[in-house]
Design an enzyme around this catalytic site. Structure first.
Site, PDB file in Angstrom:
ATOM      1  CE  LYS A  52     -40.434 -25.548 -15.930  1.00  0.00           C
ATOM      2  NZ  LYS A  52     -40.493 -26.655 -16.909  1.00  0.00           N
ATOM      3  CD  GLN A  96     -41.730 -30.201 -16.773  1.00  0.00           C
ATOM      4  OE1 GLN A  96     -42.034 -29.020 -16.623  1.00  0.00           O
ATOM      5  NE2 GLN A  96     -40.477 -30.582 -16.925  1.00  0.00           N
ATOM      6  CG  ASP A 119     -40.918 -25.073 -22.220  1.00  0.00           C
ATOM      7  OD1 ASP A 119     -40.163 -24.416 -21.480  1.00  0.00           O
ATOM      8  OD2 ASP A 119     -41.560 -26.068 -21.854  1.00  0.00           O
TER       9      ASP A 119
END
Ligand code: NAD
Length: 295
Positions: A52, A96, A119
């Site tokens: 990412k 994460q 997200d």
């Protein structure tokens, strides 16, 4: 059978994003900036976060990677999220997952400012998605929709069987595939670990979206000829022929299913690359601070 090629589609979308970032900055907009939080040193999480951050560089975004030891407290992690919420240089925040067992993922996600929830896991983002309001879509389902859109696959009226009911893939996928748009407009059946007669159901599917986390679980005898197969799974299995001793496979037994179906995503180089596109599109949107997305 046609391969739904994540390399091809993600390259196309990344070019669009790069251009949009340039235009945005040429018009006086600030450089989009993503902050990623990694707790502990799970190798898969390290690889995902690393990718990412690398994509941020490639697309002209700024990025900040915050790494913490696995024994940090939940309160400390939440205070770090709040610090990023209040930092005007940061547009998007991703934490994460999975987090260590002593930290509640829900509490940490809930602490992210909805305007920075790139997200798309925050209850406000998911609630707005459910209601069809503009918001950040969860990155993987968003990426799958982008893939279907790119290949102009008309899913209207199809029977879509989604296997898996996680909050980040299976459940939001059912909402997106049933909403009144194309891709979408499908009749959706959600299956999960307690579903009886899974094979009977998948055999009626025009499109199968597998997000199970079990290597090669969907086999040829479960697939109707001509079906469309979207394989979300990322599973590492032993493979003595590889230097590393292992390789990645999906939730679908690609070799037996591919000859049967009309379209299929490979693993790797399929949905995983599309997830990054979803995340990056959300981060650009966050930088543009579309008013309706905030709060
Ligand atoms: P999860 O473990 O949260 O959910 C798995 C789901 O599969 C559960 O809802 C469960 O009910 C269902 N399931 C388990 N066994 C089953 C069975 N025998 N029959 C039917 N359903 C069954 O997983 P997740 O986070 O949704 O991820 C699923 C897979 O997708 C994993 O392999 C994960 O690594 C991968 N993943 C890939 C991406 C990507 O970008 N490609 C993103 C997220 C997750």
């Amino acid at each position: 059978m046609q391969l739904l090629d994540g390399v091809l589609v993600s390259a196309h979308i990344k070019e669009q994003i790069k251009q949009e970032v340039k235009d945005w900055q040429a018009g006086g907009g600030k450089q989009p900036h993503l902050a990623a939080i990694l707790v502990g040193n799970n190798p898969a999480s390290e690889a995902y976060v690393g990718s990412k951050v690398k994509h941020c560089e490639e697309l002209g975004f700024g990025s900040t990677l915050l790494r913490f030891e696995k024994d940090i407290t939940e309160a400390f992690l939440i205070s770090e999220v709040e610090r990023l919420n209040n930092d005007d240089t940061i547009d998007g925040i991703l934490v994460q997952l999975p987090l260590p067992d002593h930290i509640s993922g829900d509490s940490v996600i809930n602490a992210i400012s909805p305007g920075k929830d790139v997200d798309g896991f925050h209850p406000i983002s998911l609630g707005k998605m459910l209601l069809g309001q503009p918001t950040f879509l969860p990155a993987t389902p968003y990426g799958i929709m982008l893939m279907l859109e790119y290949y102009k696959i008309n899913t209207t009226g199809m029977h879509c069987v989604i296997i898996g009911r996680s909050n980040i893939v299976g459940t939001p996928m059912t909402i997106l595939m049933s909403r009144a748009s194309n891709p979408g407009n499908a009749t959706v059946t959600m299956c999960h670990s307690k579903t009886k007669n899974l094979k009977e159901i998948t055999l009626t599917a025009d499109i199968i979206i597998a997000a199970i986390g079990r290597p090669k679980y969907v086999t040829a005898d479960m697939v109707k000829p001509g079906a469309i197969i979207i394989d979300v799974g990322i599973n590492r299995i032993d493979d003595a022929t590889k230097k590393s001793g292992s390789r990645l496979v999906g939730d679908v037994d690609f070799d037996s299913v591919a000859p049967l179906c009309s379209y299929i995503t490979p693993v790797p180089k399929g949905v995983g690359l599309m997830t990054i596109c979803g995340l990056m599109k959300n981060t650009l949107l966050a930088a543009k601070k579309a008013k309706e997305l905030i709060g």
